[in-house]
Design an enzyme around this catalytic site. Structure first.
Site, PDB file in Angstrom:
ATOM      1  N   HIS A 267      34.084  39.273  44.112  1.00 35.13           N
ATOM      2  CA  HIS A 267      33.468  39.122  42.924  1.00 35.13           C
ATOM      3  C   HIS A 267      31.881  39.316  43.175  1.00 35.13           C
ATOM      4  O   HIS A 267      31.036  40.057  43.061  1.00 35.13           O
ATOM      5  CB  HIS A 267      33.474  37.637  41.916  1.00 35.13           C
ATOM      6  CG  HIS A 267      32.683  37.788  40.809  1.00 35.13           C
ATOM      7  ND1 HIS A 267      31.676  36.548  40.900  1.00 35.13           N
ATOM      8  CD2 HIS A 267      33.021  37.944  39.696  1.00 35.13           C
ATOM      9  CE1 HIS A 267      30.900  36.490  39.745  1.00 35.13           C
ATOM     10  NE2 HIS A 267      31.720  37.360  39.198  1.00 35.13           N
ATOM     11  N   ARG A 376      32.700  47.954  32.403  1.00 32.04           N
ATOM     12  CA  ARG A 376      33.885  46.740  32.096  1.00 32.04           C
ATOM     13  C   ARG A 376      33.989  45.266  30.597  1.00 32.04           C
ATOM     14  O   ARG A 376      32.802  45.216  31.282  1.00 32.04           O
ATOM     15  CB  ARG A 376      33.873  45.900  33.260  1.00 32.04           C
ATOM     16  CG  ARG A 376      34.258  46.628  34.644  1.00 32.04           C
ATOM     17  CD  ARG A 376      33.525  45.458  35.882  1.00 32.04           C
ATOM     18  NE  ARG A 376      35.302  46.501  37.119  1.00 32.04           N
ATOM     19  CZ  ARG A 376      34.127  46.611  38.406  1.00 32.04           C
ATOM     20  NH1 ARG A 376      33.018  46.670  38.122  1.00 32.04           N
ATOM     21  NH2 ARG A 376      34.698  47.027  39.198  1.00 32.04           N
ATOM     22  N   ARG A 435      36.767  50.698  29.850  1.00 35.55           N
ATOM     23  CA  ARG A 435      37.599  49.594  29.812  1.00 35.55           C
ATOM     24  C   ARG A 435      38.300  48.901  29.346  1.00 35.55           C
ATOM     25  O   ARG A 435      37.308  47.865  28.972  1.00 35.55           O
ATOM     26  CB  ARG A 435      38.180  49.480  31.663  1.00 35.55           C
ATOM     27  CG  ARG A 435      39.438  49.121  32.108  1.00 35.55           C
ATOM     28  CD  ARG A 435      39.254  48.580  32.969  1.00 35.55           C
ATOM     29  NE  ARG A 435      38.551  47.070  33.620  1.00 35.55           N
ATOM     30  CZ  ARG A 435      37.817  46.794  34.372  1.00 35.55           C
ATOM     31  NH1 ARG A 435      38.640  47.845  35.999  1.00 35.55           N
ATOM     32  NH2 ARG A 435      37.152  45.767  35.088  1.00 35.55           N
ATOM     33  N   GLU A 563      45.528  52.201  39.329  1.00 35.32           N
ATOM     34  CA  GLU A 563      45.472  51.449  40.801  1.00 35.32           C
ATOM     35  C   GLU A 563      46.612  50.802  41.272  1.00 35.32           C
ATOM     36  O   GLU A 563      46.273  49.879  42.068  1.00 35.32           O
ATOM     37  CB  GLU A 563      44.671  49.604  40.002  1.00 35.32           C
ATOM     38  CG  GLU A 563      44.411  50.424  38.910  1.00 35.32           C
ATOM     39  CD  GLU A 563      43.237  49.314  37.681  1.00 35.32           C
ATOM     40  OE1 GLU A 563      42.283  48.872  38.551  1.00 35.32           O
ATOM     41  OE2 GLU A 563      43.587  48.922  36.875  1.00 35.32           O
ATOM     42  N   GLY A 584      41.522  53.468  40.068  1.00 38.67           N
ATOM     43  CA  GLY A 584      40.831  52.106  40.273  1.00 38.67           C
ATOM     44  C   GLY A 584      41.146  51.850  42.367  1.00 38.67           C
ATOM     45  O   GLY A 584      42.200  51.123  42.228  1.00 38.67           O
ATOM     46  N   ASN A 586      40.508  49.671  44.122  1.00 40.86           N
ATOM     47  CA  ASN A 586      39.836  48.238  44.790  1.00 40.86           C
ATOM     48  C   ASN A 586      41.440  47.357  44.376  1.00 40.86           C
ATOM     49  O   ASN A 586      41.877  47.329  45.825  1.00 40.86           O
ATOM     50  CB  ASN A 586      38.773  47.958  43.917  1.00 40.86           C
ATOM     51  CG  ASN A 586      37.288  48.073  43.584  1.00 40.86           C
ATOM     52  OD1 ASN A 586      37.029  49.139  44.172  1.00 40.86           O
ATOM     53  ND2 ASN A 586      37.042  48.106  42.465  1.00 40.86           N
ATOM     54  N   ASP A 587      41.931  47.709  43.217  1.00 37.93           N
ATOM     55  CA  ASP A 587      42.544  47.492  43.483  1.00 37.93           C
ATOM     56  C   ASP A 587      43.873  48.592  44.175  1.00 37.93           C
ATOM     57  O   ASP A 587      45.330  48.287  44.438  1.00 37.93           O
ATOM     58  CB  ASP A 587      43.873  47.338  41.851  1.00 37.93           C
ATOM     59  CG  ASP A 587      42.768  46.366  41.378  1.00 37.93           C
ATOM     60  OD1 ASP A 587      43.216  44.828  41.864  1.00 37.93           O
ATOM     61  OD2 ASP A 587      42.528  45.830  40.589  1.00 37.93           O
ATOM     62  N   CYS A 649      36.445  54.860  40.050  1.00 37.37           N
ATOM     63  CA  CYS A 649      35.701  54.133  39.614  1.00 37.37           C
ATOM     64  C   CYS A 649      35.777  52.532  40.701  1.00 37.37           C
ATOM     65  O   CYS A 649      35.203  52.141  40.374  1.00 37.37           O
ATOM     66  CB  CYS A 649      35.593  53.831  38.596  1.00 37.37           C
ATOM     67  SG  CYS A 649      37.180  52.285  37.653  1.00 37.37           S
TER      68      CYS A 649
HETATM   69  C1  PEP Z   1      39.171  49.100  41.153  1.00 37.85           C
HETATM   70  O1  PEP Z   1      40.448  48.606  40.844  1.00 37.85           O
HETATM   71  O2  PEP Z   1      39.187  49.942  41.728  1.00 37.85           O
HETATM   72  C2  PEP Z   1      38.342  48.873  39.403  1.00 37.85           C
HETATM   73  C3  PEP Z   1      37.338  49.489  40.005  1.00 37.85           C
HETATM   74  O3  PEP Z   1      38.624  47.737  38.306  1.00 37.85           O
HETATM   75  P1  PEP Z   1      38.488  46.294  39.533  1.00 37.85           P
HETATM   76  O4  PEP Z   1      37.180  46.463  40.390  1.00 37.85           O
HETATM   77  O5  PEP Z   1      37.230  45.685  37.542  1.00 37.85           O
HETATM   78  O6  PEP Z   1      39.927  45.503  39.510  1.00 37.85           O
HETATM   79 MG    MG Z   2      40.839  47.119  39.371  1.00 38.03          MG
END
Ligand code: PEP
Ligand code: MG
Length: 692
Positions: A267, A376, A435, A563, A584, A586-587, A649
């Site tokens: 975060h 977001r 989103r 993701e 996505g 990150n996930d 993203c």
């Molecule tokens: C991701 O998962 O890459 C994404 C952009 O969503 P978040 O970071 O909000 O989970």
């Molecule tokens: Mg995500």
């Protein structure tokens, strides 16, 4: 022979010195490369006053000015210049600084030799077509050139030199664009620590470099204190184990954020990067004691609330005290503006931004973004200014029946619509990917006693009843729990409310003559059936909004985030319903590696030290694994929908190596935090040049 072998051994040995290893780690130079040794005859700069030695650059490496720049010492060996034992004198007037301005320059002391040297430096630069770092020695009135190599330079100098050399006709356009490393642009956008002072300051802790740039401030351990100090114009650094959405205001008020836990997509890292704020995460050299408001750093150093610290968010280093910062005005930097014009002509990838507010959107436009790749929606519930919507959100979460929920959603609708409308308006003329609600609901409910009591009072229920409802939302693994599209499936009315807000906002802006392109994006999907379910809701609301507004059309697109590995593998099916994919990562990285994005800070340093991993996969896309899934996703997606629009993203959208990968595999755009937009644009142009 003994000396010779000793010398050769020392050079090879230096490859494994601590500093060299650290340097390679930062510059991502493989250890296996090794180094070379040149054996050459010695000349001596220390045989009297007709001898000298020096180090020079064909242009100023600090600001890029096109003037020969360097230092020398009479009657000395090379080491004496670099070791800083004696204050070296300037080679000419352009090289004078505060410490050396009273010393005689080489140009005045030995004008003929200086002119000879000046002639060589000019020839060397024309020959190598780049700024050279030169070492020379004068032995008894004879000038010897010892070595030359491409000179290191900072970001500001790199941009200026590239553009000057292009304008002088020394290099072509492509070479000029390749001359600046994308990450160097950060130096033009953010304040940095003064490198000279930093070199002399001891590091008290090291963490992961989550948000670049430098910052100094007094330590605070909670967000409320951060805000109250900031209101009095006292710069603060928020030090926490980790941050949560409730800290957003405190984080915003702080100059920088330092967390002892978490990884590059935690975060704190995500939020800080979005604001271009300096941030260090996963700094486990530091231990916090919130009872005594103290933190313990390396070597038993104890720091208290109110003590000054300075962070270098580019390297992850923490210093005690207030170190000086330096900053540059990007807008007034003409070479930068010229460079970015070239970048625009060359690059193919679009660069969008991840924005949360209209202010972010404006910033992104200024940096050259051509759309929003991720908005977001949940951001509006974070922070103090969001008291009313957050309260309504909480009320909705603890509602028991659909009827209760729908009635709260009606109140919430107005806020959501206003929020979306403002960003769509700023971004008129550009696409905005909105989103739908993603995080698990329990993230919104308060956990402290006072907040629970006041919420229960507002809701007219007992605290114990509220607690039970909150408890029911508890999940063992919320990242894999009731989040993303799963919320919209359990509670279709949440999706409906958001879609209505988006379409009505778009319709109103169109009435005002604005061209808006909202893209409705469904998060955390793994099967096409989820998309079918959500699309039916979108279609239903679309018809309702058309009827309400009397329009026959409102422009929008419907798509999904990819993701979850399964979604990438099933992309051909997903694309039957989705007009666009946004990876996505990150996930996707979290779920491909099975590494929790919030806890990677605990073991990542070991993985990097032991070379189990070359880089943090949450920073740079793992091309062999996650990248393969993305490639499969694009190929399969476009097999059923050839004009499928594809972007990324995740945080990787602002990482140069990852941006280049996205170009190579045929994405349409990357989306990153506003402050990384120029970096991504440059990387996108370099990807084209590298592909030639
Ligand atoms: C991701 O998962 O890459 C994404 C952009 O969503 P978040 O970071 O909000 O989970
Ligand atoms: Mg995500």
């Amino acid at each position: 022979m003994e000396q010779l072998w000793g010398g050769i051994g020392a050079v090879f040995g230096s490859w494994n010195g601590k500093r060299a290893m650290e340097y390679r780690r930062i510059e991502k130079i493989p250890d296996e490369w090794g180094t070379a040794v040149n054996v050459q005859a010695m000349v001596f700069g220390n045989m009297g006053d007709d001898c000298a030695t020096g180090v020079a650059f064909t242009r100023n490496p600090g600001n890029g000015d096109n003037h020969f720049y360097g230092e020398y010492l009479v009657n000395a060996q090379g080491e004496d210049v670099v070791a800083g034992i004696r204050t070296p004198a300037p080679i000419n007037d352009f090289s004078k600084n505060n410490q050396s301005k009273h010393l005689t320059s080489l140009a005045s002391l030995m004008p003929e030799l200086y002119n000879e040297l000046d002639g060589y430096q000019k020839r060397l630069e024309i020959h190598y077509k780049d700024m050279q770092d030169i070492e020379f020695t004068i032995e008894k009135g004879t000038l010897y050139m010892l070595q030359c190599r491409v000179g290191k330079r900072n970001g500001i100098a790199a941009v200026k030199m590239a553009m000057d050399m292009y304008n002088e006709g020394l290099i072509d356009k492509d070479t000029a664009v390749m001359r600046v490393s994308p990450n160097q642009l950060v130096e033009l956008l953010l304040p940095l620590l003064d490198p000279e002072t930093e070199k002399m300051s001891p590091v008290i802790a090291t963490g992961l470099p989550a948000g670049p740039g430098g910052a100094k401030g007094i330590i605070v351990f909670d967000s409320e204190k951060a805000i109250s100090y900031a209101e009095k114009n006292v710069p603060v650094i928020l030090v926490r184990e980790e941050t949560s959405p409730e800290d957003v205001d405190g984080m915003h008020a702080s100059k920088a954020i330092l967390t002892t836990k978490g990884g590059m997509t935690s975060h704190a890292a995500l939020v800080a990067r979005g604001w271009g704020k300096c941030c260090i995460v996963g700094c486990n050299d530091i231990e916090i004691n919130t009872l005594s408001n103290t933190m313990y750093a390396k070597n038993g150093l104890v720091l208290h609330e109110g003590d000054w610290i300075t962070l270098n968010g580019t390297t992850g280093r923490v210093y005690e005290g207030a170190l000086p910062l330096v900053s540059v005005d990007m807008e007034a930097n003409m070479p930068y503006q010229e460079l970015m014009k070239m970048v625009e002509e060359i690059k193919v990838l679009d660069v969008r931004a991840n924005v949360e507010t209209p202010e972010d959107a404006l910033q992104a436009l200024k940096f050259g973004a051509t759309g929003v790749g991720l908005f977001r929606t949940e951001h509006m519930f974070y922070g103090e200014k969001s008291e009313e919507p957050l309260f309504l959100m909480r009320k909705m979460i603890v509602s028991r029946t659909e009827e209760e929920r729908r009635s709260v959603l009606k109140d919430l609708f107005m806020y959501v619509k206003k929020d979306i409308r403002r960003t769509l308006e700023v971004m008129a003329g550009h696409p905005v990917t909105i989103r739908l609600l993603d995080p698990p609901l329990h993230e919104f409910v308060p956990h402290d006693k006072l907040k629970l009591e006041s919420l229960a009072k507002e809701l007219g229920i007992r605290v114990s009843t509220l607690k039970k409802r909150v408890l029911a939302l508890h999940e063992n693994n919320p990242m894999l729990g009731h989040r993303g599209v799963r919320l919209g499936i359990s509670y279709p009315e949440i999706t409906e409310m958001q879609v209505q807000a988006i379409l009505e906002a778009a319709s109103e802006l169109t009435d005002n003559g604005k061209k808006v392109f909202p893209e409705i994006m469904i998060p955390v999907t793994c099967t096409v059936n989820e998309l079918k379910h959500q699309k039916a809701l979108v279609n239903k609301v679309y018809d309702e909004v058309l009827a309400k507004t009397g329009k026959d059309k409102i422009e929008y697109a419907f798509g999904t985030m990819i993701e979850i590995p399964r979604a990438a593998l099933r992309a051909d099916n997903m694309a039957l319903e989705a007009e666009f994919f946004s990876f996505g990562t990150n996930d996707l990285t979290q779920m491909s590696f099975g590494f929790s994005r919030d806890d990677i800070g605990g073991f990542l340093p070991n993985y990097l030290d032991k070379k189990i991993l070359r880089v943090d996969p949450f920073t740079t896309i793992d091309q062999q694994g996650v990248g393969e899934l993305i490639k499969i996703g694009i190929e399969r997606g476009r097999s059923t929908r050839p004009d499928l629009e594809v972007g990324i993203c995740g945080e990787h959208g602002g990482d140069p190596e990852s941006v280049k990968f996205c170009h190579r595999i045929g994405m349409n755009y990357v989306s990153c935090s506003p402050f990384r937009v120029p970096i991504a644009r440059l990387a996108a142009a370099q990807a084209v040049i590298e592909g030639k």
